[in-house]
Write a protein that holds these residues in place. Structure first.
Motif, PDB file in Angstrom:
ATOM      1  N   GLN A 101       0.838  -1.197   0.000  1.00 29.54           N
ATOM      2  CA  GLN A 101       0.000   0.000   0.000  1.00 29.54           C
ATOM      3  C   GLN A 101       0.874   1.248   0.000  1.00 29.54           C
ATOM      4  OE1 GLN A 101      -3.382  -0.277  -0.168  1.00 29.54           O
ATOM      5  NE2 GLN A 101      -3.031  -2.484  -0.275  1.00 29.54           N
ATOM      6  N   ARG A 102       0.267   2.395  -0.255  1.00 29.37           N
ATOM      7  CA  ARG A 102       1.021   3.647  -0.332  1.00 29.37           C
ATOM      8  C   ARG A 102       1.055   4.398   0.999  1.00 29.37           C
ATOM      9  NH1 ARG A 102       2.140   4.667  -5.649  1.00 29.37           N
ATOM     10  NH2 ARG A 102       2.731   6.804  -5.284  1.00 29.37           N
ATOM     11  N   SER A 103       0.248   3.997   1.958  1.00 28.18           N
ATOM     12  CA  SER A 103       0.212   4.652   3.255  1.00 28.18           C
ATOM     13  C   SER A 103       1.321   4.088   4.145  1.00 28.18           C
ATOM     14  CB  SER A 103      -1.148   4.417   3.905  1.00 28.18           C
ATOM     15  OG  SER A 103      -1.136   4.859   5.237  1.00 28.18           O
ATOM     16  N   LEU A 104       2.089   4.979   4.771  1.00 26.69           N
ATOM     17  CA  LEU A 104       3.174   4.528   5.637  1.00 26.69           C
ATOM     18  C   LEU A 104       2.654   3.785   6.866  1.00 26.69           C
ATOM     19  CD1 LEU A 104       5.690   7.510   5.531  1.00 26.69           C
ATOM     20  CD2 LEU A 104       5.949   5.252   4.542  1.00 26.69           C
ATOM     21  N   THR A 105       1.460   4.129   7.327  1.00 27.80           N
ATOM     22  CA  THR A 105       0.881   3.423   8.460  1.00 27.80           C
ATOM     23  C   THR A 105       0.589   1.974   8.090  1.00 27.80           C
ATOM     24  OG1 THR A 105      -0.127   5.489   9.208  1.00 27.80           O
ATOM     25  CG2 THR A 105      -0.975   3.455  10.155  1.00 27.80           C
ATOM     26  N   ARG A 141       6.778  11.887  10.986  1.00 25.38           N
ATOM     27  CA  ARG A 141       7.367  13.061  10.331  1.00 25.38           C
ATOM     28  C   ARG A 141       6.597  13.435   9.066  1.00 25.38           C
ATOM     29  NH1 ARG A 141      10.868  17.215  10.861  1.00 25.38           N
ATOM     30  NH2 ARG A 141      12.105  17.584   9.006  1.00 25.38           N
ATOM     31  N   SER A 142       6.198  12.435   8.305  1.00 29.49           N
ATOM     32  CA  SER A 142       5.418  12.698   7.100  1.00 29.49           C
ATOM     33  C   SER A 142       4.066  13.313   7.458  1.00 29.49           C
ATOM     34  CB  SER A 142       5.220  11.400   6.318  1.00 29.49           C
ATOM     35  OG  SER A 142       4.378  11.607   5.226  1.00 29.49           O
ATOM     36  N   TRP A 143       3.466  12.826   8.518  1.00 26.54           N
ATOM     37  CA  TRP A 143       2.172  13.358   8.958  1.00 26.54           C
ATOM     38  C   TRP A 143       2.319  14.809   9.412  1.00 26.54           C
ATOM     39  CZ3 TRP A 143      -2.730  11.842   8.639  1.00 26.54           C
ATOM     40  CH2 TRP A 143      -3.670  12.521   9.401  1.00 26.54           C
ATOM     41  N   ARG A 203       3.862   9.725  -2.219  1.00 27.48           N
ATOM     42  CA  ARG A 203       3.533  10.112  -3.585  1.00 27.48           C
ATOM     43  C   ARG A 203       4.631   9.669  -4.539  1.00 27.48           C
ATOM     44  NH1 ARG A 203       2.934  16.157  -2.695  1.00 27.48           N
ATOM     45  NH2 ARG A 203       3.741  15.679  -0.668  1.00 27.48           N
ATOM     46  N   ASP A 204       4.289   9.646  -5.830  1.00 27.12           N
ATOM     47  CA  ASP A 204       5.278   9.305  -6.843  1.00 27.12           C
ATOM     48  C   ASP A 204       6.330  10.392  -6.922  1.00 27.12           C
ATOM     49  OD1 ASP A 204       4.140   6.940  -7.612  1.00 27.12           O
ATOM     50  OD2 ASP A 204       2.935   7.846  -9.194  1.00 27.12           O
ATOM     51  N   ASP A 205       7.524   9.999  -7.240  1.00 29.60           N
ATOM     52  CA  ASP A 205       8.623  10.934  -7.421  1.00 29.60           C
ATOM     53  C   ASP A 205       8.552  11.507  -8.837  1.00 29.60           C
ATOM     54  OD1 ASP A 205      10.906  12.357  -6.978  1.00 29.60           O
ATOM     55  OD2 ASP A 205      12.257  10.672  -7.317  1.00 29.60           O
ATOM     56  N   VAL A 206       8.652  12.823  -8.967  1.00 28.92           N
ATOM     57  CA  VAL A 206       8.548  13.490 -10.263  1.00 28.92           C
ATOM     58  C   VAL A 206       9.668  13.023 -11.192  1.00 28.92           C
ATOM     59  CG1 VAL A 206       8.550  15.717 -11.423  1.00 28.92           C
ATOM     60  CG2 VAL A 206       7.440  15.470  -9.203  1.00 28.92           C
ATOM     61  N   GLU A 207      10.867  12.852 -10.652  1.00 30.24           N
ATOM     62  CA  GLU A 207      12.004  12.415 -11.468  1.00 30.24           C
ATOM     63  C   GLU A 207      11.779  10.991 -11.993  1.00 30.24           C
ATOM     64  OE1 GLU A 207      15.626  12.967 -13.378  1.00 30.24           O
ATOM     65  OE2 GLU A 207      14.367  14.394 -12.335  1.00 30.24           O
TER      66      GLU A 207
END
Length: 119
Positions: free
Chosen positions: A25-29, A80-82, A91-95
Motif C-alpha cells: 500500500q502507499r500509506s506509511l501506516t 514526520r510525514s504526517w 507520492r510518486d517521485d517526479v524524477e
C-alpha cells in the motif's frame, strides 16, 4: 498431519499474506502494520520449526530486536510525514515519472542503424 500443524500453517500463511498485502500500500501506516505482521510471522515460524532447540530461539530473539528497531524507524518516518504534509501517503517521485516517460518514448522509436524495408 496433525491439527496443530495445519492450524499453525494457516496462521503463518495468513500473517505473511496480510503483511505483504499491507506493505504494497502507499500509506506509511499500512506499511508499518504490514512490517509488524511479517515480523510476527517470522518469529512464529522460527519458534514453531525450532521446538526446544536453543538456536532458533536465539534467532527469534534477534529477529524481535531487529523488528523493534525497524518498526521504531518506520513509525518516526510516518510521524514526520504526517507532521510535514498532513498525511502519510507516499507520492510518486517526479524524477521517476520523467525517466519513465523518456524510456517509453525511446521504446517507440526504431533502433539506430536498423533500416526498415521500403518495399
Amino acid at each position: 498431519m496433525r491439527a496443530l500443524d495445519l492450524t499453525m500453517a494457516l496462521v503463518l500463511g495468513g500473517l505473511f499474506a496480510t503483511g505483504v498485502l499491507l506493505m504494497l500500500q502507499r500509506s506509511l501506516t499500512r506499511v508499518l502494520l504490514g512490517f509488524i505482521l511479517l515480523g510476527h510471522g517470522t518469529n512464529l515460524l522460527l519458534l514453531t520449526t525450532g521446538g526446544a532447540d536453543p538456536l532458533p530461539q536465539a534467532m527469534a530473539l534477534t529477529a524481535i530486536v531487529i523488528t523493534f528497531g525497524v518498526t521504531t524507524f518506520l513509525l518516526a518516518l510516518a510521524y514526520r510525514s504526517w507532521r510535514l504534509s498532513g498525511h502519510d501517503e507516499v507520492r510518486d517521485d517526479v524524477e521517476d515519472r520523467r525517466i519513465g516517460t523518456v524510456r517509453e518514448r525511446a521504446d517507440d522509436e526504431p533502433a539506430l542503424g536498423v533500416e526498415e524495408d521500403a518495399g
